[in-house]
Write an enzyme that holds these catalytic residues in place. Structure first.
Site, mmCIF file in Angstrom:
data_model
loop_
_atom_site.group_PDB
_atom_site.id
_atom_site.type_symbol
_atom_site.label_atom_id
_atom_site.label_comp_id
_atom_site.label_asym_id
_atom_site.label_seq_id
_atom_site.Cartn_x
_atom_site.Cartn_y
_atom_site.Cartn_z
ATOM 1 N N LYS A 44 3.318 5.869 -3.062
ATOM 2 C CA LYS A 44 4.499 6.529 -3.606
ATOM 3 C C LYS A 44 4.478 6.526 -5.133
ATOM 4 O O LYS A 44 4.885 7.500 -5.778
ATOM 5 C CB LYS A 44 5.771 5.840 -3.087
ATOM 6 C CG LYS A 44 6.056 6.085 -1.614
ATOM 7 C CD LYS A 44 6.360 7.554 -1.342
ATOM 8 C CE LYS A 44 6.874 7.787 0.054
ATOM 9 N NZ LYS A 44 7.105 9.223 0.345
ATOM 10 N N HIS A 46 0.831 -1.212 0.000
ATOM 11 C CA HIS A 46 0.000 0.000 0.000
ATOM 12 C C HIS A 46 0.863 1.258 0.000
ATOM 13 O O HIS A 46 0.545 2.245 -0.662
ATOM 14 C CB HIS A 46 -0.940 -0.004 1.213
ATOM 15 C CG HIS A 46 -0.240 0.106 2.524
ATOM 16 N ND1 HIS A 46 0.492 -0.924 3.085
ATOM 17 C CD2 HIS A 46 -0.146 1.138 3.403
ATOM 18 C CE1 HIS A 46 0.998 -0.545 4.235
ATOM 19 N NE2 HIS A 46 0.642 0.702 4.458
ATOM 20 N N TYR A 47 1.984 1.205 0.726
ATOM 21 C CA TYR A 47 2.914 2.338 0.785
ATOM 22 C C TYR A 47 3.554 2.570 -0.582
ATOM 23 O O TYR A 47 3.612 3.712 -1.073
ATOM 24 C CB TYR A 47 3.977 2.034 1.835
ATOM 25 C CG TYR A 47 5.169 2.964 1.845
ATOM 26 C CD1 TYR A 47 5.078 4.247 2.371
ATOM 27 C CD2 TYR A 47 6.394 2.542 1.333
ATOM 28 C CE1 TYR A 47 6.184 5.089 2.393
ATOM 29 C CE2 TYR A 47 7.501 3.377 1.365
ATOM 30 C CZ TYR A 47 7.386 4.654 1.881
ATOM 31 O OH TYR A 47 8.478 5.474 1.892
ATOM 32 N N ASN A 48 4.021 1.511 -1.221
ATOM 33 C CA ASN A 48 4.641 1.651 -2.535
ATOM 34 C C ASN A 48 3.651 2.138 -3.585
ATOM 35 O O ASN A 48 4.021 2.894 -4.490
ATOM 36 C CB ASN A 48 5.266 0.318 -2.965
ATOM 37 C CG ASN A 48 6.516 -0.012 -2.175
ATOM 38 O OD1 ASN A 48 7.302 0.873 -1.838
ATOM 39 N ND2 ASN A 48 6.713 -1.294 -1.866
#
Length: 220
Positions: free
Chosen positions: A131, A126-128
């Site tokens: 980003k 989810h973070y990638n």
């Protein structure tokens, strides 16, 4: 002299960047969430602006700045909701404000797998993804950009030596936060970083040389 707005100035990379910029006598404005954080950064020599990335960003933060660094992050202890609000939506709002104010360079501190979230670390997919779309928004904005995608961040002392080539093993895909801050400083000071995307890992080349080599390799 150009003034740089640092968003996420109270973070671990942001603080080190502010310190480096102060030593280099570079005008810098630090955007932070509260007065206590502002006081700490003012002691380093930074001008400060109190603002919250989860709210509308003030024009005053950008109005007198030629460059912007986005190194804010929700942190590993928050949920996906905060990651969306800070790492994605906060970055999108910052890019839009930079475009409105005709900023001449936007340095995005991104993530190693932002270019390919599907094949990145599953636990932080989810973070990638956040980003990835923050970077995409910057790329499509027309604002001159530098996107830095560091590997796993560590707290060791700066080495001053990096590579922009992805190592063969995951264990080697690391870089100190201090070296990332130094890479941001290098990006702000040299035109070869404009409109470039580079992964960052600790390596064997001095930072300036590594950036020049990366550009040369891209040009063939």
């Amino acid at each position: 002299m150009d003034k740089t707005l640092v968003i996420g100035a109270n973070g671990q990379i942001g603080k080190q960047l502010i310190g480096l910029m102060a030593l280099a006598k570079m005008p810098v404005k630090a955007m932070v969430r509260n007065a206590e954080q502002a006081n700490d950064l003012e002691k380093l020599g930074a001008e400060t602006m109190i603002a919250d990335l989860e709210e509308a960003l003030p024009d005053g933060a950008f109005a007198d700045c030629d460059k912007v660094v986005f190194t804010a992050g929700s942190g590993g202890k928050t949920g996906a909701d905060k990651t969306i609000l800070i790492d994605l939506w906060g970055a999108v709002k910052a890019v839009d404000m930079a475009k409105k104010h005709h900023v001449r360079q936007f340095v995005m501190v991104s993530a190693r797998d932002a270019g390919d979230p599907e094949n990145g670390t599953p636990a932080i997919k989810h973070y990638n993804i956040c980003k990835h779309f923050a970077d995409k928004h910057l790329l499509e904005s027309g604002v001159p950009y530098t996107i830095l995608r560091p590997g796993l961040l560590t707290n060791e002392a700066a080495t001053g030596l990096i590579t922009t080539h992805r190592p063969e093993t995951k264990e080697a895909m690391t870089i100190t936060r201090a070296d990332v801050a130094a890479c941001v400083l290098q990006s702000l000071n040299h035109s070869e970083a404009i409109n470039q995307i580079d992964e960052l890992y600790n390596g064997d080349l001095p930072i300036a040389e590594a950036f020049i080599k990366a550009v040369s390799n891209r040009l063939g």
